[in-house]
Design a protein around this motif. Structure first.
Motif, PDB file in Angstrom:
ATOM      1  N   TYR A  19       0.833  -1.208   0.000  1.00  0.00           N
ATOM      2  CA  TYR A  19       0.000   0.000   0.000  1.00  0.00           C
ATOM      3  C   TYR A  19       0.869   1.261   0.000  1.00  0.00           C
ATOM      4  O   TYR A  19       1.978   1.270   0.515  1.00  0.00           O
ATOM      5  N   ALA A  22      -0.437   6.982   1.743  1.00  0.00           N
ATOM      6  CA  ALA A  22      -1.795   7.509   1.940  1.00  0.00           C
ATOM      7  C   ALA A  22      -2.765   6.368   2.276  1.00  0.00           C
ATOM      8  O   ALA A  22      -3.625   6.511   3.150  1.00  0.00           O
ATOM      9  N   GLU A  23      -2.636   5.236   1.569  1.00  0.00           N
ATOM     10  CA  GLU A  23      -3.502   4.087   1.846  1.00  0.00           C
ATOM     11  C   GLU A  23      -3.217   3.523   3.237  1.00  0.00           C
ATOM     12  O   GLU A  23      -4.136   3.130   3.951  1.00  0.00           O
ATOM     13  N   GLU A  26      -4.970   5.593   5.679  1.00  0.00           N
ATOM     14  CA  GLU A  26      -6.401   5.279   5.631  1.00  0.00           C
ATOM     15  C   GLU A  26      -6.676   3.984   6.415  1.00  0.00           C
ATOM     16  O   GLU A  26      -7.624   3.917   7.198  1.00  0.00           O
ATOM     17  N   GLN A  29      -6.547   4.620  10.093  1.00  0.00           N
ATOM     18  CA  GLN A  29      -7.762   5.322  10.522  1.00  0.00           C
ATOM     19  C   GLN A  29      -8.904   4.319  10.735  1.00  0.00           C
ATOM     20  O   GLN A  29      -9.603   4.371  11.735  1.00  0.00           O
ATOM     21  N   TYR A  30      -9.083   3.401   9.788  1.00  0.00           N
ATOM     22  CA  TYR A  30     -10.160   2.423   9.893  1.00  0.00           C
ATOM     23  C   TYR A  30      -9.954   1.451  11.050  1.00  0.00           C
ATOM     24  O   TYR A  30     -10.919   1.011  11.661  1.00  0.00           O
ATOM     25  N   LEU A  58      -7.816  -3.408   2.286  1.00  0.00           N
ATOM     26  CA  LEU A  58      -8.297  -2.017   2.309  1.00  0.00           C
ATOM     27  C   LEU A  58      -9.733  -1.939   1.808  1.00  0.00           C
ATOM     28  O   LEU A  58     -10.562  -1.223   2.385  1.00  0.00           O
ATOM     29  N   ARG A  62     -12.911  -0.567   3.922  1.00  0.00           N
ATOM     30  CA  ARG A  62     -13.791   0.478   3.382  1.00  0.00           C
ATOM     31  C   ARG A  62     -15.246   0.034   3.406  1.00  0.00           C
ATOM     32  O   ARG A  62     -16.138   0.801   3.753  1.00  0.00           O
ATOM     33  N   HIS A  65     -16.489   0.111   6.959  1.00  0.00           N
ATOM     34  CA  HIS A  65     -16.614   1.508   7.379  1.00  0.00           C
ATOM     35  C   HIS A  65     -17.860   2.160   6.778  1.00  0.00           C
ATOM     36  O   HIS A  65     -18.544   2.935   7.428  1.00  0.00           O
ATOM     37  N   ASN A  66     -18.157   1.817   5.537  1.00  0.00           N
ATOM     38  CA  ASN A  66     -19.280   2.433   4.829  1.00  0.00           C
ATOM     39  C   ASN A  66     -20.616   1.734   5.048  1.00  0.00           C
ATOM     40  O   ASN A  66     -21.632   2.171   4.500  1.00  0.00           O
TER      41      ASN A  66
END
Length: 115
Positions: A19, A22-23, A26, A29-30, A58, A62, A65-66
């Motif tokens: 990764y 930036a990934e 992320e 964060q998750y 990832l 996501r 998270h979503n």
């Protein structure tokens, strides 16, 4: 995850492999939204769940998270099951959560039931 935690977690480097910076940020964060449950670490949990579900880590994070709890059916409606968890179901997706020591629900797993 604190810097010293990532150093002591043998699964952290595996999770971030391949990764971009930036990934990786992320992902970190998750991970704050997750509970390690029966795993050594949250990173190990993510690696295992993503591999078993055949999805890239990832993307898996996501999707979890979503997941929109609004309109989802919560089981049980109030409180938690015998294992201190609750399930949110919406369509063929589900999210299993468990409260942390502060009472904040943390994700234990996410999935999609094949129809």
């Amino acid at each position: 995850m604190a810097e010293d935690e990532s150093i002591s977690d043998p699964f952290w480097e595996n999770l971030l492999e391949g990764y971009t910076e930036a990934e990786a940020a992320e992902i970190q964060q998750y991970l704050n939204e997750w509970d390690a449950s029966t795993y050594i670490s949250v990173a190990q949990s993510i690696l295992d769940h993503a591999a078993r579900k055949g999805i890239e880590p990832l993307k898996y994070l996501r999707k979890a998270h979503n997941f929109n709890k609004k309109g989802a059916i919560r089981i049980p409606k109030i409180g938690y099951r015998w294992d201190a968890s609750a399930v949110y179901r919406k369509g063929n997706e589900y999210l299993i959560v468990r409260p942390d020591k502060f009472g904040t629900e943390k994700i234990v797993t996410y999935g999609v039931n094949d129809e």
